[in-house]
Design an enzyme around this catalytic site. Structure first.
Site, mmCIF file in Angstrom:
data_model
loop_
_atom_site.group_PDB
_atom_site.id
_atom_site.type_symbol
_atom_site.label_atom_id
_atom_site.label_comp_id
_atom_site.label_asym_id
_atom_site.label_seq_id
_atom_site.Cartn_x
_atom_site.Cartn_y
_atom_site.Cartn_z
ATOM 1 N N ARG A 8 -46.632 9.603 -51.951
ATOM 2 C CA ARG A 8 -46.735 9.566 -53.418
ATOM 3 C C ARG A 8 -48.077 8.998 -53.831
ATOM 4 O O ARG A 8 -48.556 8.021 -53.262
ATOM 5 C CB ARG A 8 -45.619 8.692 -54.013
ATOM 6 C CG ARG A 8 -45.661 8.604 -55.537
ATOM 7 C CD ARG A 8 -44.694 7.558 -56.056
ATOM 8 N NE ARG A 8 -45.026 6.214 -55.591
ATOM 9 C CZ ARG A 8 -46.012 5.477 -56.102
ATOM 10 N NH1 ARG A 8 -46.765 5.933 -57.092
ATOM 11 N NH2 ARG A 8 -46.238 4.260 -55.626
ATOM 12 N N VAL A 9 -48.672 9.626 -54.851
ATOM 13 C CA VAL A 9 -49.825 9.059 -55.546
ATOM 14 C C VAL A 9 -49.483 9.041 -57.027
ATOM 15 O O VAL A 9 -48.631 9.798 -57.496
ATOM 16 C CB VAL A 9 -51.122 9.872 -55.303
ATOM 17 C CG1 VAL A 9 -51.593 9.719 -53.869
ATOM 18 C CG2 VAL A 9 -50.942 11.342 -55.663
ATOM 19 N N SER A 10 -50.155 8.169 -57.779
ATOM 20 C CA SER A 10 -49.814 7.999 -59.188
ATOM 21 C C SER A 10 -50.424 9.076 -60.080
ATOM 22 O O SER A 10 -49.829 9.463 -61.094
ATOM 23 C CB SER A 10 -50.256 6.614 -59.679
ATOM 24 O OG SER A 10 -49.561 5.606 -58.979
ATOM 25 N N THR A 11 -51.635 9.561 -59.744
ATOM 26 C CA THR A 11 -52.312 10.547 -60.588
ATOM 27 C C THR A 11 -52.947 11.639 -59.729
ATOM 28 O O THR A 11 -53.128 11.488 -58.517
ATOM 29 C CB THR A 11 -53.428 9.892 -61.433
ATOM 30 O OG1 THR A 11 -54.506 9.502 -60.561
ATOM 31 C CG2 THR A 11 -52.913 8.666 -62.179
ATOM 32 N N GLN A 14 -56.025 10.832 -57.553
ATOM 33 C CA GLN A 14 -55.896 10.129 -56.280
ATOM 34 C C GLN A 14 -55.562 11.127 -55.170
ATOM 35 O O GLN A 14 -55.040 12.211 -55.438
ATOM 36 C CB GLN A 14 -54.791 9.064 -56.370
ATOM 37 C CG GLN A 14 -55.100 7.972 -57.381
ATOM 38 C CD GLN A 14 -53.928 7.022 -57.550
ATOM 39 O OE1 GLN A 14 -52.793 7.445 -57.748
ATOM 40 N NE2 GLN A 14 -54.198 5.731 -57.464
#
Length: 199
Positions: A8-11, A14
């Site tokens: 998982r990445v936030s945006t 990234q």
């Protein structure tokens, strides 16, 4: 035992390449890796990729993540996810800290994490209580915002004296009939008290 990876990445700005590289070194193929681009603050069960993966996982399977914080930033949420996995007989491996939930060390880690989760809940509760007390002290009105302003309530009372029904007034004011009924009931109650005093 089937193994599935989760990254998982936030945006979109990234990259999840470092996480994917770690999972590949664990022997996972790209087809076995689920990806999410979403904030860690979003509850685990509300993330599209992870929620879909959870439907695929079966008892005896293993969920693999490069780092614990990829599962979430909120300790309460993470421990909730781990409990769901345990109840369904699904193992969890966190690579960077070497934790596997089906081992004695993993169970010890979960006990410690659960303690932190309880501590975090208590801190949140205390902050909420303190925040509400400070708001009351400052004169802030708590609860839901009133559907009608004081001026609109006066207008409702005026319309009620013209003989219009609660349904008609509700349509004019753009609110539910029950909202109008509460106001007109208060008017009727006041009238009854006045008549009782005068008799």
């Amino acid at each position: 035992m089937r193994r599935y990876g989760y990254v998982r990445v936030s945006t979109e700005h990234q990259t999840n390449d470092p996480q994917i590289l770690v999972l590949r070194q664990e022997g996972l193929s790209d087809e076995q890796i689920t990806r999410d681009v979403i904030s860690g603050g979003v509850p685990a069960l509300h993330r599209p990729g992870l929620s879909c993966l959870l439907k695929t996982l079966q008892s005896g399977d293993c969920l693999v993540a490069a780092k614990l914080d990829r599962l979430g930033r909120d300790t309460v949420d993470v421990i909730g996810l781990i409990r769901i996995l345990n109840e369904r007989g699904i193992k969890l491996r966190i690579i960077n800290i070497g934790v596997e939930t089906h081992t004695p060390n993993g169970r010890l880690f979960l006990t410690i994490l659960a303690g932190f989760s309880e501590f975090e809940r208590e801190i949140i509760r205390e902050r909420t209580i303190a925040g509400l007390a400070a708001a009351r002290e400052a004169g802030v009105r708590l609860g839901r915002k009133p559907k009608l302003t004081a001026a609109q309530k006066s207008h409702v009372r005026m319309l009620a004296t013209t003989g219009q029904t609660n349904g008609q007034i509700a349509q004019v004011m753009g609110v539910s009939v029950s909202t109008i009924q509460r106001l007109t009931a208060a008017i009727d109650s006041s009238k009854s008290r006045i008549l009782g005093m005068s008799s």
